[in-house]
Write a protein that holds these residues in place. Structure first.
Motif, short mmCIF file in Angstrom:
data_model
loop_
_atom_site.label_atom_id
_atom_site.label_comp_id
_atom_site.label_asym_id
_atom_site.label_seq_id
_atom_site.Cartn_x
_atom_site.Cartn_y
_atom_site.Cartn_z
N ASP A 66 0.94 -1.19 -0.03
CA ASP A 66 0.05 0.19 0.09
C ASP A 66 0.90 1.35 -0.02
OD1 ASP A 66 -2.25 -1.35 0.16
OD2 ASP A 66 -2.79 -1.15 2.33
N ARG A 67 1.88 1.24 0.82
CA ARG A 67 2.67 2.38 1.07
C ARG A 67 3.36 2.79 -0.41
NH1 ARG A 67 6.46 0.89 5.41
NH2 ARG A 67 4.25 0.72 6.26
N HIS A 68 3.74 1.75 -1.15
CA HIS A 68 4.45 2.13 -2.53
C HIS A 68 3.37 2.06 -3.84
CE1 HIS A 68 7.80 1.08 0.17
NE2 HIS A 68 8.69 1.68 -0.91
N GLY A 69 1.86 1.93 -3.39
CA GLY A 69 0.94 1.95 -4.44
C GLY A 69 1.07 0.64 -5.36
N ALA A 70 1.49 -0.33 -4.93
CA ALA A 70 2.11 -1.78 -5.63
C ALA A 70 0.96 -2.63 -5.27
CB ALA A 70 3.31 -2.12 -5.18
N LYS A 71 0.74 -3.50 -6.30
CA LYS A 71 -0.18 -4.51 -6.38
C LYS A 71 0.45 -5.85 -6.58
CE LYS A 71 -3.78 -1.70 -5.87
NZ LYS A 71 -4.24 -1.60 -4.42
N ALA A 72 -0.18 -7.09 -6.01
CA ALA A 72 0.41 -8.37 -6.13
C ALA A 72 -0.59 -9.46 -6.38
CB ALA A 72 1.41 -8.58 -4.92
N SER A 73 0.01 -10.45 -6.67
CA SER A 73 -0.64 -12.01 -6.38
C SER A 73 -0.11 -12.53 -5.46
CB SER A 73 -0.80 -12.45 -7.81
OG SER A 73 -1.62 -11.77 -8.89
N PHE A 74 -1.16 -13.37 -4.55
CA PHE A 74 -0.88 -14.22 -3.59
C PHE A 74 -1.36 -15.56 -3.82
CE2 PHE A 74 -0.61 -9.97 -1.85
CZ PHE A 74 0.26 -9.88 -0.66
N PHE A 75 -0.43 -16.46 -4.12
CA PHE A 75 -0.42 -18.00 -4.24
C PHE A 75 -0.66 -18.60 -2.86
CE2 PHE A 75 0.90 -16.84 -8.38
CZ PHE A 75 0.08 -17.66 -9.31
N VAL A 76 -2.11 -18.68 -2.35
CA VAL A 76 -2.18 -19.22 -1.11
C VAL A 76 -2.44 -20.51 -0.78
CG1 VAL A 76 -3.12 -16.78 -0.34
CG2 VAL A 76 -4.61 -18.80 -1.14
N LEU A 77 -2.36 -21.31 0.30
CA LEU A 77 -2.52 -22.56 0.48
C LEU A 77 -3.85 -22.71 0.81
CD1 LEU A 77 0.74 -23.74 2.31
CD2 LEU A 77 0.21 -23.79 -0.12
N GLY A 78 -4.77 -23.74 0.53
CA GLY A 78 -5.97 -23.93 0.87
C GLY A 78 -6.35 -24.04 2.30
N HIS A 79 -5.40 -24.73 3.02
CA HIS A 79 -5.66 -25.02 4.47
C HIS A 79 -5.54 -23.84 5.35
CE1 HIS A 79 -1.75 -25.38 6.48
NE2 HIS A 79 -1.48 -25.36 5.24
N LEU A 80 -4.55 -22.84 4.77
CA LEU A 80 -4.53 -21.74 5.40
C LEU A 80 -5.68 -20.54 5.18
CD1 LEU A 80 -0.66 -21.25 5.26
CD2 LEU A 80 -1.77 -22.02 7.13
N ALA A 81 -6.02 -20.70 3.92
CA ALA A 81 -7.13 -20.08 3.71
C ALA A 81 -8.41 -20.17 4.55
CB ALA A 81 -7.64 -20.19 2.27
N GLU A 82 -8.69 -21.47 4.77
CA GLU A 82 -9.64 -21.94 5.59
C GLU A 82 -9.44 -21.53 7.06
OE1 GLU A 82 -11.00 -26.44 3.76
OE2 GLU A 82 -9.40 -26.19 5.38
N ARG A 83 -8.09 -21.36 7.53
CA ARG A 83 -7.78 -21.08 9.02
C ARG A 83 -7.65 -19.44 9.07
NH1 ARG A 83 -2.28 -23.06 10.87
NH2 ARG A 83 -3.10 -25.30 9.95
N HIS A 84 -7.59 -18.83 8.00
CA HIS A 84 -7.54 -17.34 7.99
C HIS A 84 -8.22 -16.66 6.94
CE1 HIS A 84 -4.40 -18.09 10.93
NE2 HIS A 84 -3.44 -18.72 9.85
N PRO A 85 -9.69 -16.90 6.69
CA PRO A 85 -10.44 -16.31 5.83
C PRO A 85 -10.58 -14.73 5.85
CG PRO A 85 -11.90 -17.22 7.53
CD PRO A 85 -10.46 -17.51 7.92
N ALA A 86 -10.56 -14.11 6.93
CA ALA A 86 -10.58 -12.61 7.08
C ALA A 86 -9.22 -11.97 6.36
CB ALA A 86 -10.67 -12.35 8.38
N LEU A 87 -8.05 -12.81 6.66
CA LEU A 87 -7.05 -12.24 6.01
C LEU A 87 -6.93 -12.58 4.42
CD1 LEU A 87 -4.01 -10.92 6.39
CD2 LEU A 87 -3.32 -13.46 7.10
N VAL A 88 -7.70 -13.39 3.99
CA VAL A 88 -7.87 -13.53 2.32
C VAL A 88 -8.60 -12.65 2.07
CG1 VAL A 88 -8.54 -14.96 0.75
CG2 VAL A 88 -7.57 -16.27 2.64
N ARG A 89 -9.75 -12.38 2.65
CA ARG A 89 -10.54 -10.96 2.18
C ARG A 89 -9.91 -9.80 2.20
NH1 ARG A 89 -14.46 -14.29 5.15
NH2 ARG A 89 -14.09 -13.05 7.02
N GLU A 90 -9.02 -9.60 3.14
CA GLU A 90 -8.15 -8.60 3.25
C GLU A 90 -7.52 -8.27 2.10
OE1 GLU A 90 -6.81 -4.73 4.92
OE2 GLU A 90 -8.69 -5.96 5.44
#
Length: 280
Positions: A106-130
């Protein structure tokens, strides 16, 4: 047709195999026919098949397109003035690291793609939405990151990818479009599985080896060497055995991109749905 390739073909009904896969099928069929006709020739035929498998093994390397499409560079930018570079992060999300990565982007106005693990997406859904809420894309990096993934059969790969796809879509509210296998190693049987899942294989132009090197200056040197428009870069937003060098590397990397007139983008920003897959 060898059993594994036959199952993969059925899994990706409508998929057209790469020339190397078609050639491999032909070699296997000819060897089988020759062996049945002349059993005494089996030792020589076995050597031919071993050579064929060695060639397929070369195609399993992360940046190879021998076994099928593999996006290792971005397609030409629709707006040449943007000069995009794709930033990608593997193995998250991690509640101790990912928010700090997001703040730096955010500080640098940059965007990225996050290749996430499914089991961590299940554990941290709010962070995925963020991640999505801040304008980045969330993609598929398998459910459990099995390092033996490249040796799996099509059925096991299909289940692993589908489980991750469902978990990530439930957390993010949108299904991934891109897939990266653990360590970038692809199976000769992976391409039809991805075709059926509606996913595109993405590896990288260069990586920093930040999970294996604790010295940020070495990581950034690898990323910046011959860096240019269209490159796809890999870092990790989860602590490894060497800590989390990405947190130290990212500010210097983003500043270097700005000095060179390059912009950090997500894969979805840079790759239209109908774009042809890039290769090495």
């Amino acid at each position: 047709m060898p059993g594994g390739l036959g199952a993969a073909w059925e899994a990706g009904a409508g998929w057209r195999p790469a020339p190397a896969i078609r050639a491999s099928l032909l070699v296997h069929a000819l060897a089988l026919g020759a062996g049945l006709a002349s059993p005494q020739d089996w030792p020589g035929l076995a050597g031919l098949l071993l050579g064929n498998h060695a060639l397929l093994g070369l195609g399993m390397r992360p940046r190879s397109a021998l076994l099928g499409p593999n996006l290792t560079r971005l397609p030409p930018a629709r707006d040449p003035a943007t000069r995009p570079v794709a930033l990608t992060f593997d193995d998250g999300p991690d509640p101790a690291v990912t928010p700090r990565i997001l703040d730096l982007l955010d500080r640098h106005g940059a965007k990225a793609s996050f290749f996430v693990l499914g089991h961590l997406a299940e554990r941290h859904p709010a962070l995925v939405r963020e991640i999505r809420a801040r304008g980045h894309s969330v993609e598929n990096h398998t459910h459990s990151h099995p390092l033996s993934f490249g040796a799996w059969g099509p059925g096991a790969m299909r289940r692993e990818i589908a489980q991750a796809q469902a978990a990530i879509a439930a957390a993010a509210g949108e299904a991934p479009r891109f897939f990266r296998p653990p360590a970038g190693i692809r199976s000769p049987l992976l391409d039809p599985v991805l075709w059926r899942a509606g996913l595109r294989l993405v590896t990288w132009t260069r990586r920093g080896y930040d999970t294996a090197c604790a010295r940020p200056e070495r990581v950034i040197a690898r990323l910046l060497r011959n860096l240019g428009e269209g490159d796809i870069l890999v870092l990790h937003d989860r602590p490894g055995r060497r800590g989390t060098p990405a947190l130290a590397v990212l500010p210097a990397l983003l500043e270097a991109l700005a000095r060179r007139g390059l912009s950090a983008v997500s894969l979805r920003q840079a790759v239209p749905r109908d774009a042809a897959a890039g290769d090495a």
